[in-house]
Design an enzyme around this catalytic site. Structure first.
Site, mmCIF file in Angstrom:
data_model
loop_
_atom_site.group_PDB
_atom_site.id
_atom_site.type_symbol
_atom_site.label_atom_id
_atom_site.label_comp_id
_atom_site.label_asym_id
_atom_site.label_seq_id
_atom_site.Cartn_x
_atom_site.Cartn_y
_atom_site.Cartn_z
ATOM 1 C CD GLU A 1 44.054 36.171 63.865
ATOM 2 O OE1 GLU A 1 43.119 35.348 63.862
ATOM 3 O OE2 GLU A 1 43.904 37.348 64.208
ATOM 4 C CB SER B 1 76.708 85.284 35.105
ATOM 5 O OG SER B 1 76.685 86.690 35.173
#
Length: 684
Positions: free
Chosen positions: A75, A335
């Site tokens: 690019e 419990s």
């Protein structure tokens, strides 16, 4: 003179053109996906932007360097040298177009592409190109090269609603862009040129050609050698999109809802452990039924930081109510709260781990509690009663402690409790007759690893637990008694006894299965059940939740650390305990009338008192013991401070205790019939 005037006119025209553009609007460029990350910055869950795009924040340092080399080569190989416009490339492109009549090479720099991404326009003419040039110059004045590159990496279109390199790397390769193959990097470089045409999930053939052109350019410019290019071209192109990470989804949604303005939420979660436990939960529910789910929490006892938060077995499963965070749902603990009854009994001098209790049929009004196996074990120690989760001894101890006191302590320690609609807590709360959240159960259990002090749980890295929110549930000795007892609890088939301390719970009707375990470093809490609260056959804490607990602990990967034993712990047998502690119940001596006997009470120090240690002296320079005085009760009396007997009794109703420092202390007295009285004082 004419030439100078022409140049001046051109400059004036360019300035007027740029002034007419107005300021560059960067608001759109700042829109990005909200992300939730773990304690080390690893992505847990991203969210789309308000316009439905995946645009993840990214710094150039987080991108594979090979990708950047390919990007520059394809690019803009002079990105670091030019001022936004590469006039050399611009001139070459103009000459090539003039001589061939077509575009041979482009001249658009990365900075110009950023300008086009920030201000997208459909037209492709001279005015549009001039606009890009002007904006590129403006960007170069306002930002550094790395900042411009970062904008490109975040905004580059990669097909569909995917924008930016990080989002594309996840969508097509399922990973961060830190480690990319040459083929993967080349594909990400190629896509922004024509993102819809080259989408690999729709046109893999065109995507491959575009990728290979990037590789050819890299070879021509010496960025890659022939062998590297050949290997890259042989690599397959992905033909579909992969899902973005969705880890700790319930927690992620809560954190984002709490701070919607933040873009990055940094959590205390360990992504490795989180994903492992999510997989564990998903695997375990497969054999439990289509509507059963699992919640798991892992807490660092030193800091209160939550390292794993599994709110459900499958976030996307509608039949399991996957979107509901079951770690924050109120459920019956069965419990699982019994250890807190025992802790209070130990602290108040009602019992000791070796105190003998009776596990025999008993009736409390219309209620006759039974054990889970519907049998009774006769005479047992408190240690064995808790390890085997016997119900009658727990209810008897709760009767001595007081249900209201238990609930008050649980709430004071930071737990949210949901109570039935009744005038006052009853004995049934000891067997699960209340609602509590898994997050609160985990917080409460940290007390047993932290010398009796709970710590608030935290999920954000920027929100450490507040010192003022730490609460002492019981004294250190009583907390250690419970930890020592639970370390000897019978393990599940996949566990080893003595590895960790743990307790299970099963709610009435097999609706909830619990298991909470801990060592010095970690607390792990597990809940299993149906989100709608319906019963599940065989849903028992020890059989279903406990195996998940032990598997979860194994996945932490650290050896267990024992909870340290405090000083002055009373280690004894049932026969060597002080007489009032050998049995829970004692008959009233025949010489004493129950009707005329005065209730046992502590007259000094008063409950809640703050005592200056400097006042407890026998001389002006020598600190002395503190006098403890009682009224009523049946002698002989036994005094205890923080669960340890005071042996310096001066008379039947007075004892002298030598404090070992400042802080809170629990003072208790027990008479011959087992009645107790307790106060809590602070020594300064």
């Amino acid at each position: 003179m004419v030439g100078i005037a022409a140049v001046g006119g051109a400059l004036s025209g360019a300035r007027a053109f740029m002034d007419g553009l107005g300021p560059l609007d960067l608001a759109a460029a700042e829109h990005r996906s909200t992300i939730v990350v773990d304690r080390d910055g690893r992505l847990l869950r991203p969210f789309v932007t308000v316009d439905g795009r995946w645009r993840l924040p990214l710094d150039p340092s987080e991108v594979d360097t090979d990708y950047l080399k390919l990007l520059y080569a394809y690019e803009d190989d002079r990105f670091r040298q030019h001022g936004g416009v590469d006039w050399r490339a611009m001139g070459r492109a103009v000459v090539q177009f003039a001589t061939s009549g077509r575009v041979v090479s482009g001249a658009s720099t990365l900075t110009m592409q950023v300008a086009r991404l920030i201000e997208p326009r459909d037209e492709r003419n001279v005015a549009a190109k001039l606009r890009q040039i002007a904006r590129a110059a403006e960007l170069e004045r306002r930002f550094t090269k790395d900042q411009i590159l970062a904008i490109y990496l975040r905004l580059a279109p990669e097909g569909g609603n995917i924008e930016g390199i990080r989002a594309a790397s996840y969508a097509y390769f399922g990973k961060e862009p830190r480690r990319l193959s040459h083929a993967e990097a080349a594909l990400l470089v190629a896509l922004p040129q024509s993102p819809e045409l080259r989408r690999p999930d729709r046109r893999p053939d065109l995507a491959r050609r575009a990728r290979d052109r990037v590789l050819d350019r890299a070879l021509a410019k010496g960025v890659l050698n022939a062998a590297e290019v050949a290997r890259a071209k042989a690599e397959a192109v992905p033909t579909g999109r992969q899902p973005f990470p969705v880890h700790a989804p319930h927690l992620s949604e809560q954190l984002v809802a709490e701070r919607p303005e933040e873009r990055v939420h940094r959590t205390t979660i360990d992504a490795r452990l989180q994903t492992s436990l999510e997989a564990l939960a998903g695997a375990r529910v497969q054999g439990l039924g289509p509507k059963v789910s699992v919640a798991i929490l892992v807490v660092d006892n030193a800091t209160g930081e939550v390292h794993a938060h599994v709110g459900g077995a499958d976030y996307f499963a509608t039949e399991r109510a996957g979107s509901v965070d079951l770690a924050r749902a109120f459920r019956s603990p069965g419990s699982a709260l019994k250890p807190f009854i025992y802790a209070l009994a130990f602290e108040n001098g009602i019992a000791h781990p070796e105190t003998v209790l009776e596990d025999r049929p008993a009736r409390y009004g219309a209620w006759a509690p039974e054990n889970f196996d519907q049998s009774f074990h006769g005479t047992v120690t408190a240690r064995r009663a808790l390890q085997n989760s016997l119900n009658v001894p727990a209810v008897e101890l709760l009767g001595a402690v007081g249900p209201a006191r238990l609930i008050a302590r649980l709430k004071a320690a930071g737990a949210e409790i949901e109570m039935p609609r009744e005038a006052a807590p009853g004995l049934a709360v000891g067997l699960g007759g209340l609602g509590i959240r898994l997050v609160d159960a985990a917080r409460l259990y940290t007390a047993f690893a932290r010398g009796g002090e709970t710590i608030p749980l935290t999920w954000r890295r920027d929100e450490p637990g507040s010192e003022t929110e730490r609460h002492r549930f019981v004294d250190a000795v009583s907390a250690w008694y419970v930890a020592d007892i639970l370390k000897g609890a019978p393990p599940p088939t996949n566990g080893t006894q003595g590895l960790i301390a743990f307790k299970t719970g099963t709610s009435y009707g097999y609706r909830d299965a619990w298991a909470v375990g801990f060592d010095k470093r970690w607390t792990i809490a597990v809940w299993v059940g149906r989100p709608d609260g319906a019963p599940v056959v065989g849903l028992v804490g020890r059989l279903v939740a406990a195996p998940i607990l032990f598997d979860a602990y194994a996945r932490i990967g650290t050896p267990p650390e024992a909870v340290p034993q405090p000083r002055d712990t009373l280690v004894a047998t049932s026969t060597t305990l002080p007489p009032p502690l050998r049995h829970l119940r004692r008959d009233i001596p025949k010489t004493v009338s129950a009707a005329t006997e005065a209730a046992l009470a502590i007259s000094f120090p008063p409950d809640g008192a703050r005592i200056d240690l400097g006042l407890a002296r026998f001389g002006p320079e020598v600190a002395g013991p503190l006098a403890l005085k009682a009224l009523g009760g049946v002698p002989p009396l036994v005094w205890m401070v923080n669960g340890v007997p005071v042996t310096t009794a001066d008379s039947r109703r007075t004892a002298f205790w030598q404090p070992d420092g400042a802080g809170y202390s629990q003072v208790s007295v027990i008479d011959a019939r087992g009645s107790t009285a307790s106060v809590r004082v602070r020594l300064d």
